[in-house]
Design an enzyme around this catalytic site. Sequence first.
Site, PDB file in Angstrom:
ATOM      1  CB  CYS A 191      -0.967   0.111   1.094  1.00 44.61           C
ATOM      2  SG  CYS A 191      -2.064  -1.261   1.061  1.00 44.61           S
TER       3      CYS A 191
HETATM    4  N1  LIG Z   1      -2.836  -5.967   1.971  1.00 39.68           N
HETATM    5  C1  LIG Z   1      -3.420  -4.960   2.477  1.00 39.68           C
HETATM    6  O1  LIG Z   1      -3.013  -4.769   3.648  1.00 39.68           O
HETATM    7  C2  LIG Z   1      -4.077  -3.902   1.828  1.00 39.68           C
HETATM    8  C3  LIG Z   1      -4.828  -2.964   2.642  1.00 39.68           C
HETATM    9  C4  LIG Z   1      -5.695  -2.033   2.177  1.00 39.68           C
HETATM   10  C5  LIG Z   1      -5.939  -2.133   0.607  1.00 39.68           C
HETATM   11  N2  LIG Z   1      -5.426  -3.257  -0.177  1.00 39.68           N
HETATM   12  C6  LIG Z   1      -5.718  -3.060  -1.534  1.00 39.68           C
HETATM   13  O2  LIG Z   1      -6.695  -4.200  -1.723  1.00 39.68           O
HETATM   14  C7  LIG Z   1      -6.219  -4.750  -3.237  1.00 39.68           C
HETATM   15  C8  LIG Z   1      -6.010  -6.358  -2.874  1.00 39.68           C
HETATM   16  O3  LIG Z   1      -4.708  -6.276  -1.910  1.00 39.68           O
HETATM   17  P1  LIG Z   1      -4.430  -7.807  -1.434  1.00 39.68           P
HETATM   18  O4  LIG Z   1      -3.547  -7.469  -0.403  1.00 39.68           O
HETATM   19  O5  LIG Z   1      -5.377  -8.380  -0.844  1.00 39.68           O
HETATM   20  O6  LIG Z   1      -3.758  -8.817  -2.843  1.00 39.68           O
HETATM   21  P2  LIG Z   1      -3.455 -10.091  -2.518  1.00 39.68           P
HETATM   22  O7  LIG Z   1      -2.282 -10.360  -3.719  1.00 39.68           O
HETATM   23  O8  LIG Z   1      -3.312 -10.635  -1.451  1.00 39.68           O
HETATM   24  O9  LIG Z   1      -4.914 -10.749  -2.943  1.00 39.68           O
HETATM   25  C9  LIG Z   1      -5.432 -10.479  -4.586  1.00 39.68           C
HETATM   26  C10 LIG Z   1      -6.097 -11.941  -4.817  1.00 39.68           C
HETATM   27  O10 LIG Z   1      -6.630 -11.598  -6.312  1.00 39.68           O
HETATM   28  C11 LIG Z   1      -6.521 -12.818  -6.899  1.00 39.68           C
HETATM   29  N3  LIG Z   1      -6.762 -12.562  -8.394  1.00 39.68           N
HETATM   30  C12 LIG Z   1      -5.890 -11.629  -9.076  1.00 39.68           C
HETATM   31  N4  LIG Z   1      -6.242 -11.403 -10.431  1.00 39.68           N
HETATM   32  C13 LIG Z   1      -7.594 -11.902 -10.321  1.00 39.68           C
HETATM   33  C14 LIG Z   1      -8.713 -12.066 -11.108  1.00 39.68           C
HETATM   34  N5  LIG Z   1      -8.739 -11.589 -12.436  1.00 39.68           N
HETATM   35  N6  LIG Z   1      -9.683 -12.602 -10.715  1.00 39.68           N
HETATM   36  C15 LIG Z   1      -9.635 -13.221  -9.465  1.00 39.68           C
HETATM   37  N7  LIG Z   1      -8.760 -13.102  -8.609  1.00 39.68           N
HETATM   38  C16 LIG Z   1      -7.698 -12.559  -9.080  1.00 39.68           C
HETATM   39  C17 LIG Z   1      -4.979 -13.160  -6.769  1.00 39.68           C
HETATM   40  O11 LIG Z   1      -4.973 -14.599  -7.120  1.00 39.68           O
HETATM   41  C18 LIG Z   1      -4.817 -12.969  -5.289  1.00 39.68           C
HETATM   42  O12 LIG Z   1      -5.664 -14.160  -4.362  1.00 39.68           O
HETATM   43  C19 LIG Z   1      -5.188  -3.912  -3.707  1.00 39.68           C
HETATM   44  O13 LIG Z   1      -5.625  -3.156  -4.419  1.00 39.68           O
HETATM   45  C20 LIG Z   1      -4.693  -3.422  -2.423  1.00 39.68           C
HETATM   46  O14 LIG Z   1      -3.689  -2.212  -2.845  1.00 39.68           O
HETATM   47  C21 LIG Z   1      -4.567  -3.996   0.448  1.00 39.68           C
END
Ligand SMILES: NC(=O)c1ccc[n+]([C@@H]2O[C@H](COP(=O)([O-])OP(=O)(O)OC[C@H]3O[C@@H](n4cnc5c(N)ncnc54)[C@H](O)[C@@H]3O)[C@@H](O)[C@H]2O)c1
Length: 448
Positions: free
Chosen positions: A285
């Site tokens: 992030c």
């Molecule tokens: N990790 C954090 O602490 C956090 C906090 C706030 C916001 N975010 C935001 O949330 C979003 C997700 O982050 P995350 O940390 O959960 O990512 P992550 O990589 O842990 O999870 C994303 C998931 O999406 C799946 N994926 C990718 N392409 C896909 C598709 N086309 N269809 C279905 N599934 C698909 C991946 O396989 C993965 O399991 C990002 O935009 C991130 O910036 C993350």
Amino acid sequence: MEISYPNEVQLESCLQQLRHKIQSHQAQVGIVGLGYVGLPLAVEFARAGFAVTGVDIDSNKVKAINSGSSYIQDVPTSVLGPLVEAGKLRATADFSAIAEMDTVNIAVPTPLRKTKDPDMSYVVNACEEIAKYIHPGMLAILESTTYPGTTDELMLPMFERSGLVVGEDFFLCFSPERVDPGNPNFQTANIPKVVGGITPACTEVGALFYSQAIEKVVPVGSTRVAEMVKLLENTFRMINIGLVNEIALMCDRIGINVWEVIDAAATKPFGFMPFYPGPGLGGHCIPIDPFYLSWKTKQAGIEARFIELAGYINGQMPHFVVDKVQNALNDHTKPLKGSRVHVLGVAYKRDIDDVRESPALDIIHLLGKRGAEVTYSDPFVPRLRADGVLSHDMEAIDPYHGSLEADCVVIVTDHKNIDYRKIVEQARLIVDTRNALKGIASQKIVRL
Ligand SMILES: NC(=O)c1ccc[n+]([C@@H]2O[C@H](COP(=O)([O-])OP(=O)(O)OC[C@H]3O[C@@H](n4cnc5c(N)ncnc54)[C@H](O)[C@@H]3O)[C@@H](O)[C@H]2O)c1
């Protein structure tokens, strides 16, 4: 796909029906992307009594969930397992499940390209799949962090191609995810949820949906406001960390303990909020999100100068840490080249297992480049895979043994389950980038 168009009476009732399904917890909830954000969200709605289907392209994650085992630290298997067993939560890699869903939250990655431009490919791919199965009465909510305008400029046209009308036939919102992995006090259910819709009806039904599982919901006037809220929050952190890192560099140069300065400043009961320096930014992030904003505003002719400057200072921190290790060794008449350096902690922050964008990777790379022999330990990260930064896989070793063997230990992540007094006893020299050794006095310690 053929879409059946509701008649006037049904049009009127799309919102009513959805409201009813949500309030009675009969809505079928879909979550696309089952990572750090998506899985905790899926669990929260399943715990609230909804039938939840997660959709992810990663078949290993799908398998793990369906067998009731969690791969996310903040979601204990003891919580996930019973929900799967009770039929409240299941996962699939098949997007056609969306046809049965009343609501779909999208939490897929939004990384940066090498050029620091947004990489929207995950959002586009997920939305293209969802668009095939969009149907009257469906609520879609994007949760991935992104630039203002993504929901109305990028997503909405993809969904409108179906011929359905937003705010009448289907509902579209943005709601930023604020989850803080590893935080024992604030998790998905008790972090207030901001939500903004394309139309007032979208906002209303989006807020109604979240209020079923989340303690406090904060509706805002548009998807763009909701998108900007997240970028303000993370830009605020990134810039304040950049500022305090610069203050740390200044204090270092003129021989002042920056940690003591911050602790004393933090006693001011108003107008000051402590931020702490460190080895550099990490995670999915803070190092990334502000560049979504600067990319967008550049198109409008505004240079995001604070963001660029903080990005530069934060990006220099791993180099500063390696210089510090080199100088500390030199003061002990040892060159860095050929010395053994033990990196203690590689996760991007305390008590979590996530190494995405972790400054530890840069530090290991830079130490190796300058000829040091590098080992690492981390109770949460048993191995590191070669990636864009690391050139080879590494296995964690025991932290105390690693400290005993090393010419210098560098504390990069201050996990709580390490006995730091023992580390100080064992080590010859320690560079502490996190103030993990606060209160311990020793000639061996070099503080940031
Ligand atoms: N990790 C954090 O602490 C956090 C906090 C706030 C916001 N975010 C935001 O949330 C979003 C997700 O982050 P995350 O940390 O959960 O990512 P992550 O990589 O842990 O999870 C994303 C998931 O999406 C799946 N994926 C990718 N392409 C896909 C598709 N086309 N269809 C279905 N599934 C698909 C991946 O396989 C993965 O399991 C990002 O935009 C991130 O910036 C993350």
